[in-house]
Design an enzyme around this catalytic site. Structure first.
Site, PDB file in Angstrom:
ATOM      1  N   GLU A   1     -12.039  -0.581  11.346  1.00 27.53           N
ATOM      2  CA  GLU A   1     -12.508  -1.186  10.087  1.00 27.53           C
ATOM      3  C   GLU A   1     -11.258  -1.373   9.234  1.00 27.53           C
ATOM      4  OE1 GLU A   1     -16.667  -1.318  10.873  1.00 27.53           O
ATOM      5  OE2 GLU A   1     -15.371  -2.235   9.378  1.00 27.53           O
TER       6      GLU A   1
ATOM      7  N   LYS B   1      -9.174  13.254  11.082  1.00 25.73           N
ATOM      8  CA  LYS B   1      -8.004  13.375  10.211  1.00 25.73           C
ATOM      9  C   LYS B   1      -8.254  12.551   8.959  1.00 25.73           C
ATOM     10  CE  LYS B   1      -4.568  11.102   9.201  1.00 25.73           C
ATOM     11  NZ  LYS B   1      -4.489  11.545   7.757  1.00 25.73           N
TER      12      LYS B   1
ATOM     13  N   CYS C   1     -12.478  -2.366   0.719  1.00 22.78           N
ATOM     14  CA  CYS C   1     -12.096  -3.406   1.690  1.00 22.78           C
ATOM     15  C   CYS C   1     -13.024  -4.595   1.611  1.00 22.78           C
ATOM     16  CB  CYS C   1     -12.097  -2.835   3.101  1.00 22.78           C
ATOM     17  SG  CYS C   1     -13.719  -2.245   3.581  1.00 22.78           S
TER      18      CYS C   1
END
Ligand SMILES: NC(=O)C1=CN([C@@H]2O[C@H](COP(=O)(O)OP(=O)(O)OC[C@H]3O[C@@H](n4cnc5c(N)ncnc54)[C@H](OP(=O)(O)O)[C@@H]3O)[C@@H](O)[C@H]2O)C=CC1
Ligand SMILES: O=C(O)[C@H](O)CS(=O)(=O)O
Length: 489
Positions: A260, A185, A294
């Protein structure tokens, strides 16, 4: 709403259907999700808003296909993955244009994401052939201990908008190499890149059901992933908040989890650093993808003796950044993903200035559009400001000065996150002391770039669980089976 037409060499890569069990499908009620360009809100395309019934068809197909996929030899799976890699590379220009149109990053960055992250498919095509076990001497005469490694089964993957292509290959690569199957997804804001990868996966010969891409309501799909007994593992990249939610919801089925999550990377410059190298590293780490990664340097700690020189040099480089539409030549800073992201960085700047920080460059929205924020540098930042405690995810470089090693290690480790960290120094004793003292899954020493397929990417504390890339990246998709072989005489 204006529409954006993409000048693709292969227009068939831009699809408006989801890929379920080897079929290209629309939603049963024909509802769709609009995909817009963050640059100006132009309509790039639409994808189906699938119902949970369609999702279950993808899950059932993945479950049915998994034994046959795992029964292929490692070489057969490896060859198919290698073919997928070759197709991604061959279509990189089209994939980059699709990526930039839905995410906004400069075309050169988009192509760099595609090429570098295709490397995870290439790497795990090879790792497929290295999934071996052990034969251990028995505990009793006539015994042998066998350790087998077997695929965990059907995996659900949920990926974010900031790397619409790369976050997928990092998950699909090891999963398929191990003999698992996957339902992906993608983020609703950037699904087109994922669907283009599915077009190429089908062309590469990945069998029906082995890799599906579903688009629809995140929470509904997340709930199904967490509760459907056919899902053995969930691999997620995104916010820590959603990661916590998935962990709670998946607990009922004791699912395997790879997470993550968010980061808050310290970027430390000691007084023995190469200052020019440190400035280059800060530019790479802070402003790539307009700060929406990130592993971005979220807070820059500079030792007292060099903070003035570093700040002056950094400002000169930041001034040279060129804001604009990602597809336009010369653009080095695209828009943020949406207006919420602009509001967040405005809040961080206002909070810092309100608590005594100094605005050195930028600091406000750009006239280019409602999703643009000027690359910004602020000085005189202190540890009590939001910008040192929360992930900004925007082009904001906050500079905090510090006295000595103990001072900066304490500040750097003062976070619930522990994904990436960076520091510049040349004294080898200091390099080893600081690398060992930083509470992070990854440490960049004299570099601002960490990610590659050979290295174990991941975090500690509330930045996640597990590693992606490297030979360790297969572990999350394999189960160990102990076979006690007795009666061997
Ligand atoms: N570690 C990383 O690489 C990333 C970290 N982040 C962090 O997350 C923050 C928010 O970014 P954002 O994109 O909103 O990240 P989210 O965590 O909200 O979204 C990431 C993915 O999770 C999906 N998702 C959201 N809620 C659920 C749920 N309940 N169940 C299942 N899937 C869900 C999203 O779907 P949908 O798009 O349909 O909402 C998307 O595909 C950023 O500011 C940043 O701090 C964000 C991106 C990457
Ligand atoms: O999610 C991210 O921000 C990426 O992992 C960053 S990187 O790995 O491409 O550097």
């Amino acid at each position: 709403m204006t529409t954006r037409s993409l000048n693709l060499a292969d227009p068939s890569l831009l699809v408006d259907k989801a890929f379920v069990a080897g079929q290209w499908v629309v939603a049963p009620d024909r509802t769709t999700i609009e995909v817009t360009d963050p640059f100006d809100g132009a309509l790039v395309g639409t994808v189906p808003s699938l119902d949970v019934g369609s999702l279950r068809r993808a899950i059932d197909a993945a479950h049915a296909a998994q034994p046959g996929w795992a029964a292929k030899t490692a070489k057969e799976r490896s060859n198919i993955l290698r073919c997928w890699f070759d197709l991604i590379i061959a279509n990189a220009d089209d994939l980059a244009l699709i990526l930039t149109s839905e995410q906004g990053k400069p075309l050169a960055e988009a192509k760099g994401e595609i090429i570098s992250n295709a490397g995870y498919i290439e790497w795990f095509a090879e790792e497929a052939k290295r999934v071996d076990g052990d034969i251990i001497p028995g505990a009793s005469p006539g015994q042998r201990i066998l350790v087998l490694k077997q695929p965990v089964g059907v995996c659900a993957a949920i990926t974010p908008w900031n790397f619409p292509n790369g976050m997928i290959t990092r998950k699909a690569g090891p999963a398929l190499a191990a003999g698992c199957t996957m339902i992906l997804k993608p983020a609703s804001q950037t699904p087109l890149s994922a669907l283009a990868l599915a077009v190429l996966a089908e062309r590469a010969g990945i069998p029906a059901g082995v890799f599906s891409v579903v688009t629809g309501q995140a929470k509904v799909f997340g709930q199904e992933f967490c509760t459907n007994p056919k899902i053995a593992k969930i691999t997620f990249t995104g916010s820590t908040e959603v990661g916590r939610w998935l962990m709670r919801e998946a607990a009922g089925g004791i699912k395997h989890l790879s997470l993550e999550l968010g980061g808050n990377a310290p970027f430390i410059v000691f007084d023995d650093a190469d200052i020019d190298a440190a400035v280059e590293g800060a530019m790479t780490s802070k402003f790539r993808n307009s700060g929406q990664t990130c592993v971005c340097a979220n807070r820059l700690y500079v030792q007292d003796g060099v903070v003035e020189a570093f700040t002056t040099k950094l400002i000169a480089k930041v001034k040279a950044l060129q804001l604009g539409q990602g597809s336009q030549p010369g653009t080095t800073q695209g828009p943020l993903i949406d207006e919420h992201a602009v509001t967040k960085v405005e809040q961080h700047v206002a909070d810092a200035l309100g608590k005594g920080a100094t605005l050195l460059l930028g600091g406000k929205r750009s006239a280019l559009g409602s999703t643009f924020f000027e690359p910004t540098v602020i000085g005189g930042v202190t540890q009590d400001m939001l910008v040192t405690q929360e992930e900004t995810f925007a082009p904001l470089a906050p500079i905090i000065s510090f006295k000595d090693e103990a001072d900066v290690i304490a500040m750097a480790n003062d976070s619930e996150f522990g994904l990436a960290s960076y520091f510049y120094a040349r004294d080898m004793g200091r390099v080893m002391r600081v690398a060992e003292a930083l509470q992070a899954g990854m440490v960049g020493v004299n570099t601002g770039a960490l990610a590659n397929e050979m290295a174990p990417f991941g975090g500690v504390k509330q930045s996640g669980l597990g590693r992606e890339g490297s030979r360790y990246g297969m572990d999350g998709y394999l189960e160990l089976k102990y076979v006690c072989l007795a009666g061997l005489g």
